[in-house]
Design an enzyme around this catalytic site. Structure first.
Site, PDB file in Angstrom:
ATOM      1  CE  LYS A 191       0.683   1.191   4.491  1.00 25.98           C
ATOM      2  NZ  LYS A 191       0.879   2.532   5.100  1.00 25.98           N
ATOM      3  CB  THR A 248      -1.934   4.659   2.826  1.00 18.78           C
ATOM      4  OG1 THR A 248      -1.674   3.821   4.066  1.00 18.78           O
ATOM      5  CG2 THR A 248      -0.255   5.048   2.681  1.00 18.78           C
TER       6      THR A 248
END
Length: 331
Positions: A191, A248
């Site tokens: 991620k 994120t």
């Protein structure tokens, strides 16, 4: 009362030390710099990474790793992922033999392409059931300010997972357990790479459709790689997969997204690195993620594009053009 040591006094290490203390643990936080330890001790604040956040009295800072680790039942590792092996080599003789080792790090080691729990087991000689990983949508500043958040504690030993769950469960921080260590760690590592791409797109002036497309296709990359490594597909639909990825890629508090945004606006990697004291794990880990994917024959076009921008000098706008011009195919 659980005795916990947190090794690493950056924003996330300090925040998690606060969580443990608020949950009732006796916590010692190890920092390398004496002046930071002094500031935490005198002001009950980490002025470098969490200015304005008061730290609990139950949390004590120390510059001595032996002091931090003395009789610790839980050892939390919160250093930059590419420094883990070197730090652990120094600390391993100090580790209490039966302590549960919890990784907060989200990266893949350069060269070896090992996940953080694999590095911990290799360096310390600990069994896999003694090592756990924490992952999820855990932006440090929000948690330090006690905004509600959830997380996943991944461990193959359910008893140790339950102990860790109890040790960090507070009114604002809700931990779940999951035996899929591979999936949780991989979701946390990849991620960061996808967030760099999302940040680059933001810096280039693109909007929500672009970000949503990158998040979705980035999740597909992560799941493809995870499945070949033995992860469970459902993990990527949960907090350690989609949850962490959305946070994120979307939040200005995300170090990787912010780093990518500056790249998209025209700064070089070196210029962005010089402008911040925070570590954007994806900048280094993108290469090891790509190496891992290639070793297993997995197609990861977004990761490849991020590597080209961060390490091969490709212009961000060219990255977008190359992704969009790939051969059309079924989803």
């Amino acid at each position: 009362m659980t005795r916990a040591a947190v090794l690493g006094a950056g924003s996330w290490g300090t925040t998690f030390a606060k969580v443990l203390a608020d949950a009732g643990c006796d916590v010692r936080l190890h920092a390398r710099r004496p002046e930071l330890v002094q500031a935490i001790s005198d002001r009950r604040e980490n002025p470098d990474y969490l200015p304005g956040v008061r730290l609990p009295d139950r949390l004590r800072a120390t510059v001595d790793p032996a002091d931090a680790l003395d009789d610790a039942e839980v050892v939390v590792l919160a250093v930059p992922s590419q420094t883990l092996r070197g730090n652990l080599t120094v600390w391993r003789e100090l580790l209490p033999p039966d302590a549960t080792l919890l990784s907060l790090m989200k990266g893949i080691e350069l060269g070896s392409t090992k996940r953080m729990s694999e590095v911990i087991c290799e360096v310390t000689g600990s069994g896999t059931g003694q090592v756990a990983a924490l992952s999820g949508p855990n932006l440090a500043r929000e948690i330090a300010e006690e905004q509600p958040a959830a997380t996943v504690i991944a461990c193959s030993d359910p008893d140790r997972a339950a102990v860790l769950q109890a040790a960090c469960h507070t009114r604002y921080f809700r931990p779940y357990t999951n035996p899929d260590v591979v999936g949780c760690e991989l979701g946390g590592a990849v991620k960061n790479v996808i967030a760099l791409a999302a940040g680059i797109a933001e810096g280039l002036g693109f909007g929500d459709n672009t970000r949503a497309s990158l998040i979705t296709r980035g999740l597909a990359e992560t799941a493809r790689l995870g499945l070949v490594l033995g992860a469970e597909l459902t993990t990527f639909a949960g907090l350690a997969g989609l949850g962490d990825l959305v946070a994120t890629c979307s939040s200005p508090l995300s170090r990787n997204r912010t780093f990518g945004e500056k790249l998209g606006r025209g700064m070089t990697v070196e210029e962005v690195q010089q402008s911040t004291r925070q570590t954007a794990e994806g900048v280094k880990s993108c290469r090891s993620v790509l190496d891992l994917a290639r070793a297993h024959g997995i197609d990861v076009p977004i990761t490849e594009a991020v590597v080209r921008v961060c390490h091969e000098g490709e212009a961000p706008a060219q990255m977008v053009r190359e992704i969009m011009s790939r051969e059309a195919k079924p989803e």
